[in-house]
Design a protein around this motif. Sequence first.
Motif, mmCIF file in Angstrom:
data_model
loop_
_atom_site.group_PDB
_atom_site.id
_atom_site.type_symbol
_atom_site.label_atom_id
_atom_site.label_comp_id
_atom_site.label_asym_id
_atom_site.label_seq_id
_atom_site.Cartn_x
_atom_site.Cartn_y
_atom_site.Cartn_z
ATOM 1 N N ARG A 43 1.342 4.725 2.273
ATOM 2 C CA ARG A 43 1.955 4.485 3.749
ATOM 3 C C ARG A 43 3.378 5.630 3.454
ATOM 4 O O ARG A 43 4.060 6.250 4.416
ATOM 5 C CB ARG A 43 2.769 3.711 3.867
ATOM 6 C CG ARG A 43 1.905 2.403 4.162
ATOM 7 C CD ARG A 43 -0.131 2.893 5.599
ATOM 8 N NE ARG A 43 0.909 2.891 6.835
ATOM 9 C CZ ARG A 43 0.937 2.410 7.803
ATOM 10 N NH1 ARG A 43 0.679 1.450 7.796
ATOM 11 N NH2 ARG A 43 1.691 3.030 8.854
ATOM 12 N N ASP A 69 3.471 8.817 5.824
ATOM 13 C CA ASP A 69 3.648 8.165 7.435
ATOM 14 C C ASP A 69 5.424 7.689 7.664
ATOM 15 O O ASP A 69 5.884 7.560 8.849
ATOM 16 C CB ASP A 69 2.659 6.682 7.413
ATOM 17 C CG ASP A 69 1.474 6.923 7.679
ATOM 18 O OD1 ASP A 69 1.200 7.944 8.447
ATOM 19 O OD2 ASP A 69 0.761 6.072 7.508
ATOM 20 N N ILE A 89 6.375 -0.980 8.063
ATOM 21 C CA ILE A 89 5.490 -0.534 6.919
ATOM 22 C C ILE A 89 6.234 -0.282 6.168
ATOM 23 O O ILE A 89 5.985 -0.653 4.350
ATOM 24 C CB ILE A 89 4.634 0.768 6.924
ATOM 25 C CG1 ILE A 89 6.182 1.534 7.035
ATOM 26 C CG2 ILE A 89 3.805 0.502 8.413
ATOM 27 C CD1 ILE A 89 5.545 3.883 7.204
#
Length: 101
Positions: free
Chosen positions: A20, A23, A86
């Motif tokens: 992640r 992101d 996240i």
Amino acid sequence: MDDDIAPVVLINVYKCDPARQDDLVEYLTQMAQAQRGLDGFISATLHRGLNGKVVANHAVWRSREAWKAMTRDPAVVAAMDPIMAIATFEPHLYEPGEVIE
């Protein structure tokens, strides 16, 4: 110098799953763009950890009060939602220090 009107440096380290990290960098970039037009914003620099697990944000604000106001801004609060989904993070404020080049 009054602590509320002296420049402050925010160093915030975000931890995420390596899958992640891209992101997270994108979400942090969007958040910095939301902060960019706010009163007291000076700069923000994002640093991608080579281990894939962290991203650091080094931001400079004109004062502690300007930084506090930013944390309550609706656009910034909204930009934090995907980040909080996240990543974990640990922000700390610092007084500006010596620059050694």
